[in-house]
Design an enzyme around this catalytic site. Structure first.
Site: not given
Lengths: 493, 493
Positions: A149, A188, A432
């Site tokens: 992302t 993350g 997701e």
């Protein structure tokens, strides 16, 4: 201040009320546990509890609501270290590790190295690459993340801006994210933990755009963990939830890595810049991975909602308000205004967990078929997994919210356990595939199938198309009164 | 790390996109502002902004998402001190003060002394009591709270356990909360700020239970702020939101206060224990206060939702995703999947704010009537204010949630401004009557009115009963096609 330990006892006492409620169960709680959760799950949970109870200092979560974000992350890292030691010493399995984190009820900055970095190299790396990256990752000598992302690009993966350009002179790739919107964002385990990033980048070779591929980029010094030249990296700051996870940003200014670092299972670039892809790869296989991830979200939401419902049912059993004069007040769970909010959610937790068992069984069947080159189940699995992910995450997140609201004022206290919890599960509706985006996948499949059935074209036979056929009832093959189960019920039933 | 200030500019730039969107407005934004908000509101807001901008250090909120709870409270207290100085020096009015806090978008530990302690003494204290408590409170020499809710007693006020027993020998009341469930809980401004509490207690005189009345209890030393003898007091800990407010607990172990401290407007106890109540008090007047509080919640929710919608509309205007090849991606606001979630909320903010103007006008009318001894409007005002409070708080809270969700991943960041915001407005659904409890008030009135109309009994004529009569259409007085506005619209309209 006064000593409050000598206050008069509540009548009836909380313990007494709960015991009374539990005695009302018309079935064996133990049998139900085995039926809905299965023996393996229960054993893993018991083992996890044993580990947690054996080291109360490491796993103590009592003070988390008073901790700053930094303190929480430090506490989570101490736990991660201990859990990894136990895993390395074969004292626990990978499944027990998952169960421990499910009980701890939070995330750690090493989670993505476990759940995404390592699996990606396992799936897309060559043997040489596994030796270079996978083995040290498994020993926590390097920590990795999965940087897809970007600040400006989430759902539309194709528009990702970061480039990896082959530099033939030096046999390297040059990784570049030249704009603010191309900065990797939300990644993350990137904010403070990662030494390496698996960067999804637009691959360019000899001026040709090849496509989006993963490439391993060292980002922090192995000596002092400082960012390497050309790398700007950090934590993206506080979020609604997930604050023990160091979601990070990453800007790469013409950073060079060896050609070797491009994960080579689906693409290879030779020394002289020849691009080749293995012939035997079916792109639909990646769909199968997405189905698996979504099925996991659906299964997890059932378990999360179960936690929320447990808190709400217990609290509303002991919370008393109004009632007959001279009697103890009535437990609020006895009011229909409370029951009609909680009881359907209680039923849905069973439905969700049961449904996830069935869906995983179907998933296994489809994987077996795929391994034999048969892809017929995949389309329906994709459509159903999208639908399940939407329904279960919406129901789970807002179900926990209902549990909180039903606890009245006390639900608003962090000590209800329902607030950080709601905040942490909220992203299930967004990640997701955002639920609103995903809905299109399911509806497209349904509408197309219905259209094909109506046009008497061939459709795959499966539960979904069978249900649509039945519903459309072309040529009135099914008598109306048999069309659905409930239509044959007697009015009295 | 690299300098990121030299990154390539976005094309088209955010500023450019927003300007373009704004130019599309088909009406004068300034005129709309005056129409929906009114001149006074705008002037107060401009004055508030002027004050805030003049002292950037005091009013700087940029770092709040990185502050601990203690740091936030300290920052809020510095602001409160400054705002009170400005008020005392007549540099701002009470309305501008409210506007400043609305812009600051949080609460301070002195809020309840302003909003509840002072008004209660104003309404229920004698002249002597005002001299003793009101004047020092207005000068912030004493800080007060309103201690009604107990750990075990929220909605059911009658079951409050704390007692105030008249001790004739010493001419005192003895205040006692002997159980855990009788501990005062959730009380705002109590945790760290208050020196005095206005305690709601069951009054007992000569063995007789008189009822629930407010009594002023000193709880902390005027010298060093430590709890007085018999007083156990503190902060109830972290909450989902409202964390700059020191909601507290208070346990009173046979604490004595002078008889003078019982607020005497609705009840007096003489030196020898004779209880008397003024004859000219209509208990329905307290309904009028509740109507006012709920009307304020309804009005406020419209303004809060307006903030959320503003953030969401701006973000979805500049956030681009997917679109035609070779073109800038499409602003997500242009997708119907986004519009159908935000546009109705945008419309509802106008409906809520407009509705609140109308309701306050009706409220004023009813207060004028009450002052002339006429209570006919009160029942409907009560029923409607309950309904409005439910609808506006549900719509506002979950509307802000929709705004957050529509911002996708970035909505989950604290920097979206939508998360602490959602958390802070959440209690509007719970306080001043939980929405599920309040619904009964509105439905009872509707059902009873409908029943009376059906039985051709006398009902008060007002908008609600007129609408019910019209809907029930007894004797078919209204032709079906005129029954409702929309039934006379042509299909094409």
């Amino acid at each position: 201040m006064d000593d409050l330990t000598n206050l008069q006892k509540m009548v009836p006492h909380t313990t007494e009320t709960l015991q009374k409620e539990r005695q009302k169960a018309s079935f064996s709680i133990r049998e139900m546990d085995y039926f809905i959760n299965g023996e393996q799950y229960i054993e893993e949970k018991n083992k996890a509890l044993e580990v947690i109870r054996a080291e109360p200092k490491v796993f103590d979560q009592r003070n988390i609501y008073f901790m700053s974000r930094t303190e929480k992350i430090e506490h989570a890292l101490i736990q991660e270290k201990r859990v990894q030691e136990l895993l390395r010493d074969k004292k626990i399995t990978q499944e027990v590790l998952q169960s421990i984190y499910s009980i701890m009820d939070w995330h750690t900055p090493f989670e993505i190295t476990r759940l995404m970095f390592i699996p990606t190299i396992e799936q897309q790396g060559t043997e040489q690459q596994k030796e270079a990256f996978l083995n040290p990752a498994k020993e926590y000598k390097i920590i990795g993340c999965y940087a897809q992302t970007e600040m400006g690009h989430g759902s539309n993966i194709r528009s990702i801006e970061t480039t990896a350009t082959f530099i033939e002179e030096t046999d390297e790739f040059e990784i570049n994210s030249p704009t603010l919107s191309s900065t990797k964002w939300w990644v993350g385990s990137l904010g403070i933990a990662s030494t390496h990033a698996c960067v999804m980048a637009q691959l360019y070779v000899k001026g040709n755009h090849i496509g989006l591929f993963p490439i391993i980029v060292p980002i922090r010094s192995m000596l002092d963990h400082s960012p390497l030249a050309g790398v700007t990296v950090g934590d993206i700051g506080p979020k609604l939830g997930y604050n023990t996870m160091d979601n990070g940003f990453l800007s790469l200014n013409k950073v060079r890595v060896p050609r070797f670092n491009l994960l080579q299972k689906y693409i290879t670039v030779s020394r002289d810049g020849a691009v080749s892809r293995p012939a035997n790869i079916n792109p639909r296989i990646t769909y199968s991975t997405m189905v698996f991830v979504r099925a996991n979200i659906a299964a997890n939401m059932g378990r999360q909602l179960a936690k929320g419902v447990t808190i709400a049912v217990r609290y509303t059993s002991v919370r008393r308000q109004f009632g007959e004069l001279g009697q103890p007040e009535t437990p609020v769970l006895d009011y229909s205004i409370v029951q009609y909010r909680i009881i359907p959610l209680l039923a849905k937790t069973y439905a969700m967990i049961g449904m996830s068992h069935e869906f995983f069984a179907q998933y296994k069947k489809s994987v077996n078929q795929i391994n034999n080159g048969k892809f017929t189940m995949l389309k329906e699995m994709h459509a159903v997994s999208c639908g399940l992910k939407i329904w279960s995450s919406n129901t789970g997140v807002y179900g926990v919210d209902t549990c909180r609201h039903v606890c009245g004022g006390h639900g608003f206290s962090m000590f209800s356990g329902l607030n950080e919890f709601f905040n942490n599960i909220y992203p299930n509706m967004i990640v997701e595939g955002d639920n609103y985006m995903l809905a299109k996948q399911t509806t497209s499949y349904l509408v197309k199938s219905a259209h094909d059935i109506n046009q008497r074209k061939h459709v795959e036979l499966n539960d979904t198309t069978n249900m649509i056929s039945r519903f459309m009832n072309i040529d009135n093959q099914v008598p109306p009164q048999q069309l659905f189960t409930w239509s044959v019920l007697e009015p009295s039933q």
